[in-house]
Design a protein around this motif. Structure first.
Motif, PDB file in Angstrom:
ATOM      1  N   GLY A   1       0.816  -1.204   0.000  1.00  0.00           N
ATOM      2  CA  GLY A   1       0.000   0.000   0.000  1.00  0.00           C
ATOM      3  C   GLY A   1       0.853   1.258   0.000  1.00  0.00           C
ATOM      4  O   GLY A   1       2.080   1.207  -0.024  1.00  0.00           O
ATOM      5  N   PHE A   2       0.194   2.391   0.055  1.00  0.00           N
ATOM      6  CA  PHE A   2       0.876   3.681   0.048  1.00  0.00           C
ATOM      7  C   PHE A   2       1.894   3.732   1.185  1.00  0.00           C
ATOM      8  O   PHE A   2       1.592   3.396   2.316  1.00  0.00           O
ATOM      9  CB  PHE A   2      -0.155   4.807   0.200  1.00  0.00           C
ATOM     10  N   ALA A   3       3.122   4.112   0.884  1.00  0.00           N
ATOM     11  CA  ALA A   3       4.216   4.185   1.861  1.00  0.00           C
ATOM     12  C   ALA A   3       4.434   2.836   2.552  1.00  0.00           C
ATOM     13  O   ALA A   3       4.836   2.777   3.706  1.00  0.00           O
ATOM     14  CB  ALA A   3       3.954   5.291   2.887  1.00  0.00           C
ATOM     15  N   SER A   4       4.162   1.747   1.840  1.00  0.00           N
ATOM     16  CA  SER A   4       4.327   0.385   2.352  1.00  0.00           C
ATOM     17  C   SER A   4       3.464   0.071   3.562  1.00  0.00           C
ATOM     18  O   SER A   4       3.769  -0.814   4.344  1.00  0.00           O
ATOM     19  CB  SER A   4       5.800   0.092   2.670  1.00  0.00           C
ATOM     20  N   ILE A   5       2.381   0.822   3.739  1.00  0.00           N
ATOM     21  CA  ILE A   5       1.467   0.576   4.852  1.00  0.00           C
ATOM     22  C   ILE A   5       0.223  -0.112   4.300  1.00  0.00           C
ATOM     23  O   ILE A   5      -0.414   0.378   3.369  1.00  0.00           O
ATOM     24  CB  ILE A   5       1.090   1.890   5.561  1.00  0.00           C
ATOM     25  N   GLY A   6      -0.105  -1.248   4.879  1.00  0.00           N
ATOM     26  CA  GLY A   6      -1.277  -1.988   4.423  1.00  0.00           C
ATOM     27  C   GLY A   6      -0.987  -2.756   3.149  1.00  0.00           C
ATOM     28  O   GLY A   6       0.146  -2.809   2.669  1.00  0.00           O
ATOM     29  N   SER A   7      -2.029  -3.345   2.620  1.00  0.00           N
ATOM     30  CA  SER A   7      -1.887  -4.177   1.428  1.00  0.00           C
ATOM     31  C   SER A   7      -2.127  -3.352   0.173  1.00  0.00           C
ATOM     32  O   SER A   7      -3.001  -2.507   0.137  1.00  0.00           O
ATOM     33  CB  SER A   7      -2.894  -5.322   1.474  1.00  0.00           C
ATOM     34  N   GLY A   8      -1.330  -3.628  -0.825  1.00  0.00           N
ATOM     35  CA  GLY A   8      -1.520  -3.001  -2.122  1.00  0.00           C
ATOM     36  C   GLY A   8      -2.251  -3.959  -3.037  1.00  0.00           C
ATOM     37  O   GLY A   8      -2.441  -5.127  -2.717  1.00  0.00           O
ATOM     38  N   ILE A   9      -2.644  -3.451  -4.183  1.00  0.00           N
ATOM     39  CA  ILE A   9      -3.400  -4.287  -5.106  1.00  0.00           C
ATOM     40  C   ILE A   9      -3.034  -3.940  -6.539  1.00  0.00           C
ATOM     41  O   ILE A   9      -2.759  -2.791  -6.858  1.00  0.00           O
ATOM     42  CB  ILE A   9      -4.918  -4.116  -4.852  1.00  0.00           C
ATOM     43  N   GLU A  10      -2.972  -4.958  -7.379  1.00  0.00           N
ATOM     44  CA  GLU A  10      -2.873  -4.776  -8.823  1.00  0.00           C
ATOM     45  C   GLU A  10      -4.050  -5.532  -9.402  1.00  0.00           C
ATOM     46  O   GLU A  10      -4.367  -6.634  -8.951  1.00  0.00           O
ATOM     47  CB  GLU A  10      -1.574  -5.377  -9.365  1.00  0.00           C
ATOM     48  N   PHE A  11      -4.710  -4.946 -10.384  1.00  0.00           N
ATOM     49  CA  PHE A  11      -5.882  -5.614 -10.951  1.00  0.00           C
ATOM     50  C   PHE A  11      -5.954  -5.365 -12.444  1.00  0.00           C
ATOM     51  O   PHE A  11      -5.363  -4.426 -12.972  1.00  0.00           O
ATOM     52  CB  PHE A  11      -7.178  -5.129 -10.275  1.00  0.00           C
ATOM     53  N   CYS A  12      -6.706  -6.224 -13.102  1.00  0.00           N
ATOM     54  CA  CYS A  12      -6.911  -6.093 -14.539  1.00  0.00           C
ATOM     55  C   CYS A  12      -8.292  -6.636 -14.870  1.00  0.00           C
ATOM     56  O   CYS A  12      -8.621  -7.765 -14.502  1.00  0.00           O
ATOM     57  CB  CYS A  12      -5.843  -6.881 -15.283  1.00  0.00           C
ATOM     58  N   VAL A  13      -9.112  -5.833 -15.537  1.00  0.00           N
ATOM     59  CA  VAL A  13     -10.437  -6.249 -15.974  1.00  0.00           C
ATOM     60  C   VAL A  13     -10.318  -6.636 -17.451  1.00  0.00           C
ATOM     61  O   VAL A  13      -9.978  -5.798 -18.286  1.00  0.00           O
ATOM     62  CB  VAL A  13     -11.480  -5.121 -15.780  1.00  0.00           C
ATOM     63  N   ILE A  14     -10.571  -7.904 -17.749  1.00  0.00           N
ATOM     64  CA  ILE A  14     -10.423  -8.389 -19.131  1.00  0.00           C
ATOM     65  C   ILE A  14     -11.372  -7.619 -20.049  1.00  0.00           C
ATOM     66  O   ILE A  14     -12.551  -7.469 -19.751  1.00  0.00           O
ATOM     67  CB  ILE A  14     -10.671  -9.906 -19.212  1.00  0.00           C
ATOM     68  N   GLY A  15     -10.820  -7.089 -21.119  1.00  0.00           N
ATOM     69  CA  GLY A  15     -11.596  -6.292 -22.060  1.00  0.00           C
ATOM     70  C   GLY A  15     -11.523  -4.804 -21.763  1.00  0.00           C
ATOM     71  O   GLY A  15     -11.918  -3.989 -22.586  1.00  0.00           O
ATOM     72  N   LEU A  16     -11.002  -4.437 -20.587  1.00  0.00           N
ATOM     73  CA  LEU A  16     -10.885  -3.019 -20.232  1.00  0.00           C
ATOM     74  C   LEU A  16      -9.469  -2.672 -19.777  1.00  0.00           C
ATOM     75  O   LEU A  16      -9.263  -1.708 -19.057  1.00  0.00           O
ATOM     76  CB  LEU A  16     -11.891  -2.657 -19.128  1.00  0.00           C
ATOM     77  N   ASP A  17      -8.488  -3.467 -20.201  1.00  0.00           N
ATOM     78  CA  ASP A  17      -7.082  -3.161 -19.915  1.00  0.00           C
ATOM     79  C   ASP A  17      -6.601  -2.261 -21.041  1.00  0.00           C
ATOM     80  O   ASP A  17      -5.883  -2.663 -21.935  1.00  0.00           O
ATOM     81  CB  ASP A  17      -6.261  -4.457 -19.837  1.00  0.00           C
ATOM     82  N   ARG A  18      -7.064  -1.014 -20.991  1.00  0.00           N
ATOM     83  CA  ARG A  18      -6.913  -0.105 -22.130  1.00  0.00           C
ATOM     84  C   ARG A  18      -5.471   0.238 -22.481  1.00  0.00           C
ATOM     85  O   ARG A  18      -5.165   0.529 -23.628  1.00  0.00           O
ATOM     86  CB  ARG A  18      -7.681   1.188 -21.856  1.00  0.00           C
ATOM     87  N   ASN A  19      -4.586   0.246 -21.489  1.00  0.00           N
ATOM     88  CA  ASN A  19      -3.188   0.572 -21.815  1.00  0.00           C
ATOM     89  C   ASN A  19      -2.355  -0.688 -22.014  1.00  0.00           C
ATOM     90  O   ASN A  19      -1.149  -0.637 -22.118  1.00  0.00           O
ATOM     91  CB  ASN A  19      -2.558   1.462 -20.739  1.00  0.00           C
ATOM     92  N   TRP A  20      -3.012  -1.849 -22.035  1.00  0.00           N
ATOM     93  CA  TRP A  20      -2.388  -3.132 -22.306  1.00  0.00           C
ATOM     94  C   TRP A  20      -1.280  -3.474 -21.322  1.00  0.00           C
ATOM     95  O   TRP A  20      -0.350  -4.189 -21.652  1.00  0.00           O
ATOM     96  CB  TRP A  20      -1.864  -3.202 -23.736  1.00  0.00           C
ATOM     97  N   ALA A  21      -1.383  -2.945 -20.104  1.00  0.00           N
ATOM     98  CA  ALA A  21      -0.334  -3.174 -19.109  1.00  0.00           C
ATOM     99  C   ALA A  21      -0.193  -4.651 -18.768  1.00  0.00           C
ATOM    100  O   ALA A  21       0.881  -5.102 -18.403  1.00  0.00           O
ATOM    101  CB  ALA A  21      -0.636  -2.371 -17.842  1.00  0.00           C
TER     102      ALA A  21
END
Length: 108
Positions: free
Chosen positions: A78-98
């Motif tokens: 998470g922000f400043a390494s506090i808490g959990s962070g998340i990465e996500f991808c919605v199939i069909g809406l990954d507009r920048n193809w990350a």
């Protein structure tokens, strides 16, 4: 610190999705609900990697479509390494193809 279960981060996925859609794509799309939430893998603490939980779910989108969302929860990511962070991808809406192709890079 434990990596939270998939269900614990659904609100975060929904809010970050809406923020990304609005800020970067001038889109009002939102996730209106989730179903079939499940864990697909856990990557425990090992030398050189940070613990992660990989999840998938069906997301109801405000355009009336249901799409698969893949996400990973990162311990201390998470922000400043506090808490959990998340990465996500919605199939069909990954507009920048990350996470191309078809969000596979968001999976283990």
């Amino acid at each position: 610190e434990e990596v939270p279960p998939c269900e614990a981060m659904l609100g975060t996925v929904a809010s970050q999705f809406a923020e990304k859609e609005g800020k970067f794509w001038n889109s009002a799309l939102q996730i209106t609900g989730f179903a079939k939430v499940r864990e697909i893998a856990v990557q425990p603490w090992q030398s050189g990697n940070i613990p992660r939980r990989y999840c998938t779910a069906q997301a109801a989108i405000s355009d009336g479509k249901v799409r698969t969302v893949n996400f990973s929860i990162i311990e201390d990511g998470g922000f400043a390494s506090i808490g959990s962070g998340i990465e996500f991808c919605v199939i069909g809406l990954d507009r920048n193809w990350a996470f191309n192709p078809a969000c596979r890079m968001a999976r283990p």
